[in-house]
Design an enzyme around this catalytic site. Structure first.
Site, PDB file in Angstrom:
ATOM      1  N   ASP A   1       7.733 -28.072  15.729  1.00  0.00           N
ATOM      2  CA  ASP A   1       6.815 -27.209  16.480  1.00  0.00           C
ATOM      3  C   ASP A   1       5.394 -27.755  16.528  1.00  0.00           C
ATOM      4  OD1 ASP A   1       8.809 -25.424  17.091  1.00  0.00           O
ATOM      5  OD2 ASP A   1       8.386 -24.079  15.421  1.00  0.00           O
TER       6      ASP A   1
ATOM      7  N   LYS B   1       4.394 -15.569  23.953  1.00  0.00           N
ATOM      8  CA  LYS B   1       5.623 -15.684  23.167  1.00  0.00           C
ATOM      9  C   LYS B   1       5.332 -15.683  21.670  1.00  0.00           C
ATOM     10  CE  LYS B   1       9.980 -18.193  23.314  1.00  0.00           C
ATOM     11  NZ  LYS B   1      10.336 -18.226  21.894  1.00  0.00           N
TER      12      LYS B   1
END
Length: 406
Positions: free
Chosen positions: A288, A387
């Site tokens: 990530d 998100k």
């Protein structure tokens, strides 16, 4: 939402937002436990809301008062349910085994790229153990798995392991054989930490997890700050407070990456990123963080090589491709490889227009890159940040950035 950024220096301090990795796990465990739980989450996001809504539709009662979520577990298991996981890969991969353990006939919906993201080999293992799962979206799930022995590859998704660990803890026992190599191991460690906080008895030996009979018990749980999202302001030179230096989150490694790139770290967590240089970055446990590392590498001296990031191709976007396309559109010298990218740093980027590719981490990485651009940057579909970090652009401006909605 399209955002226009005029380059401006970043400084100041913000508080770290809640870790959605911890939030997902704590909420699910609370819904499977005996007795009520109090979960404190200082910020929410589209992914966390997806998990909350799914759990309510599966029979849990979750009441919110400010940052406190009071959870009454699933006591009367419904025969049927319909849930919408939105675009949250964590939600569907965590809840699929849980639903199979509860034995609820469930229709599972998803949006964006979620229906394309892999569920194998988890799906096949659940079917082997007694579940029915349809091939197409919306998924239709029925049947009930029992405690037993499961085998998974360790290089596909740690989320599969997490979902099974929670399901077997609820069922009262089982065994998971994890075939090496194991990637994203820190996310499994987060799961073990949360489950043990709720009373699970889990032992590990040679990549095999033994889940012993021990009921999950409701408790109080405070979700810690998120290192994954903190990486973005940190890489712009801002201070992020409230981060746990002893966290099991893998993305706390962003501090070590910044140090290897020449940053000086001070305060709670503040990085001087004024004179960075390239380095080699193994993305196996920090996928990530790759978009934001690539963003700062684009203006670091020398060459940065990011490798072992094959799984980036099955995220909200193909993050190897989209990171390269986004940075290239802003003037970066970047080459895509099979498992990562090679970035040859420049003194500055030109700026220009780029897409978010409907991926929250690409949108935020573009905003980080904009700090080192000569001209304005326009990010299309920047609402993707909702998100995981809905307040990202608000915090960006709070730190001195100049982002405005077109």
């Amino acid at each position: 939402m399209d955002i226009q950024i005029t380059p401006a220096p970043i400084s100041g301090s913000i508080e770290g937002i809640a870790s959605k990795s911890f939030a997902h796990r704590a909420l699910i465990c609370a819904c499977l436990a005996k007795g009520k739980s109090q979960i404190r989450i200082n910020t929410t996001s589209a992914d966390i809301e997806a998990t909350l809504n799914c759990l309510r539709n599966l029979g849990a009662v979750i009441e919110q008062e400010g940052t406190l979520y009071s959870v009454t577990p699933i006591e009367n298991i419904p025969k049927k349910a319909s849930i919408d996981c939105g675009e949250s890969g964590s939600t569907i991969r965590f809840l699929l085994p849980v639903i199979c353990a509860l034995g609820i006939n469930t229709e599972i919906h998803g949006s964006g790229r979620l229906p394309e993201r892999p569920l194998s080999p988890l799906k096949e293992e659940l079917i082997r153990m007694g579940a029915y799962i349809s091939d197409d979206f919306p998924l239709n799930v029925s049947g009930r798995i029992m405690a037993g022995e499961f085998t998974l590859r360790g290089d596909v998704s740690s989320q599969f392991v997490t979902g099974l660990l929670m399901a077997l803890a609820y069922l009262g026992g089982g065994k998971i054989n994890l075939l090496p190599p194991v990637q994203s191991r820190p996310y499994i460690d987060i799961t073990l930490q949360v489950l043990r906080t709720f009373g699970a008895d889990i032992k590990e030996e040679n990549n095999t997890f033994y889940i012993n009979p021990s009921p999950l018990t409701g408790c109080g749980f405070t979700v810690e700050a998120d290192w994954s999202n903190a990486a973005f302001p940190l890489c712009m030179g801002a201070e992020v407070t409230g981060l746990n230096p002893y966290s099991t989150q893998g993305d706390k490694a962003i501090i070590e990456v910044l140090k290897r790139m020449g940053a000086k770290i001070s305060g709670n967590y503040k990085a001087d990123v004024s004179a960075l240089h390239g380095c080699r970055v193994d993305a196996a446990d920090i996928p990530d963080a790759v978009p934001v590392i690539a963003a700062i590498a684009a203006t670091a001296e020398g060459e940065t090589v990011i490798f072992n990031g094959e799984r980036l191709r099955i995220k909200e976007s193909d993050r190897i491709q989209t990171t390269c396309e986004m940075l290239r559109s802003l003037g970066a010298d970047i080459t895509e490889t099979d498992d990562g990218m090679i970035i040859r740093g420049k003194k500055s980027l030109s700026g220009g227009e780029t897409l978010s590719f409907h991926d929250h981490r690409i949108a935020m990485a573009a905003a980080v890159a904009a700090v080192r651009c000569e001209g304005d940057v326009i990010i299309r579909n920047a609402e993707a940040v909702n998100k995981s970090y809905p307040a990202f652009f608000k915090d960006y401006n709070k730190l001195g950035g100049n982002a405005r909605v077109l």
